[in-house]
Design a protein around this motif. Structure first.
Motif, PDB file in Angstrom:
ATOM      1  N   GLU A 255      18.527  35.535 -28.223  1.00  0.00           N
ATOM      2  CA  GLU A 255      19.884  36.022 -27.970  1.00  0.00           C
ATOM      3  C   GLU A 255      20.121  36.250 -26.474  1.00  0.00           C
ATOM      4  O   GLU A 255      21.226  36.028 -25.969  1.00  0.00           O
TER       5      GLU A 255
ATOM      6  N   HIS B 158       7.460  37.793 -25.460  1.00  0.00           N
ATOM      7  CA  HIS B 158       8.225  36.948 -26.360  1.00  0.00           C
ATOM      8  C   HIS B 158       9.605  36.667 -25.790  1.00  0.00           C
ATOM      9  O   HIS B 158      10.308  37.573 -25.347  1.00  0.00           O
TER      10      HIS B 158
ATOM     11  N   ARG C 124      13.404  36.145 -26.013  1.00  0.00           N
ATOM     12  CA  ARG C 124      14.452  36.585 -26.912  1.00  0.00           C
ATOM     13  C   ARG C 124      15.567  35.545 -26.918  1.00  0.00           C
ATOM     14  O   ARG C 124      16.235  35.332 -25.903  1.00  0.00           O
TER      15      ARG C 124
ATOM     16  N   PRO D 144      11.038  36.223 -36.933  1.00  0.00           N
ATOM     17  CA  PRO D 144      10.612  37.458 -36.284  1.00  0.00           C
ATOM     18  C   PRO D 144       9.487  38.137 -37.050  1.00  0.00           C
ATOM     19  O   PRO D 144       9.449  38.121 -38.280  1.00  0.00           O
TER      20      PRO D 144
END
Length: 224
Positions: A20, A16, A18, A222
């Motif tokens: 951020e 996945h 991310r 999420p």
């Protein structure tokens, strides 16, 4: 019967992206692009730097050398950030991987360019061939191969991205070659144009990862 390791069912998590991480790396990339422009301008204003004739490395000498050194280090951090983001959101095959290594090696070389004059002079080398000068020769193939290798993968982002990447490679090879061959009265401006051309690769890449991270952060719920 499922023969997978008990932890295998959670292995998909590492795949996945991310958001951020992508945004942090993108911001580092943007700062790394802008920093040299700021420090070159700053250094030119506070020193006797001749913008047309003197090279960027000339700004990294003397009492105010820390200004350009700061630009080197921030640029290196940005290149490393882009390498991490490119590996995290891998958009191509072998070519994209080559581009990742080019970004990472560029980060290393740029860091050494900022550091080396602090620790070493020409020594036994012929005039003009300090370790710093030798390191600059590594920039040539890296800034050429990086955008060329990533251009195909970037085609999936949008039609303008490969054009930017190819333009970055073309401007770099033309003006970097001219810089090495030109009289010293003009090599400074040629070097600055060559470096500016590389930003047609690194700036769009930074913007892409920032947008991609932003969109993922706001569109994906999420599950963890």
């Amino acid at each position: 019967m499922d023969d997978r390791h008990p932890r295998a069912e959670k292995a998909h998590v590492v795949a996945h992206e991310r958001p951020e991480l992508l945004m942090f790396c993108a911001i580092a990339g943007l700062v790394g692009n802008v920093a040299p422009l700021v420090t070159i301008t700053w250094g030119t204003l506070v020193t006797e730097h001749a913008f047309i004739a003197d090279t960027i490395s000339d700004l990294a000498k003397g009492d105010k050398k820390w200004i350009m050194d700061l630009g080197f280090y921030l640029n290196a951090g940005g290149l490393l950030g882009l390498a991490i983001a490119s590996a995290h959101a891998h958009l191509g095959r072998a070519g994209w991987s080559v581009g990742i290594f080019c970004l990472a090696f560029l980060a290393l070389v740029v860091t050494l360019l900022g550091l080396w004059d602090e620790f070493h002079t020409a020594g036994d080398n012929p005039p003009g061939m300090t370790v710093h000068t030798k390191l600059t020769f590594l920039l040539g193939p890296l800034y050429l191969a990086g955008p060329l290798a990533m251009a195909r993968g970037a085609a999936g982002i949008g039609r303008s991205y490969p054009a930017f990447f190819l333009a970055a490679a073309a401007i770099w090879v033309v003006f970097a070659t001219a810089f090495k061959l030109a009289p010293t009265d003009y090599d400074g401006i040629l070097e600055k144009i060559a470096i500016g051309g590389t930003m047609l690769w690194t700036m769009p890449l930074s913007v892409f990862f920032l947008v991609r991270g932003w969109e993922k952060a706001h569109r994906i719920t999420p599950t963890d």
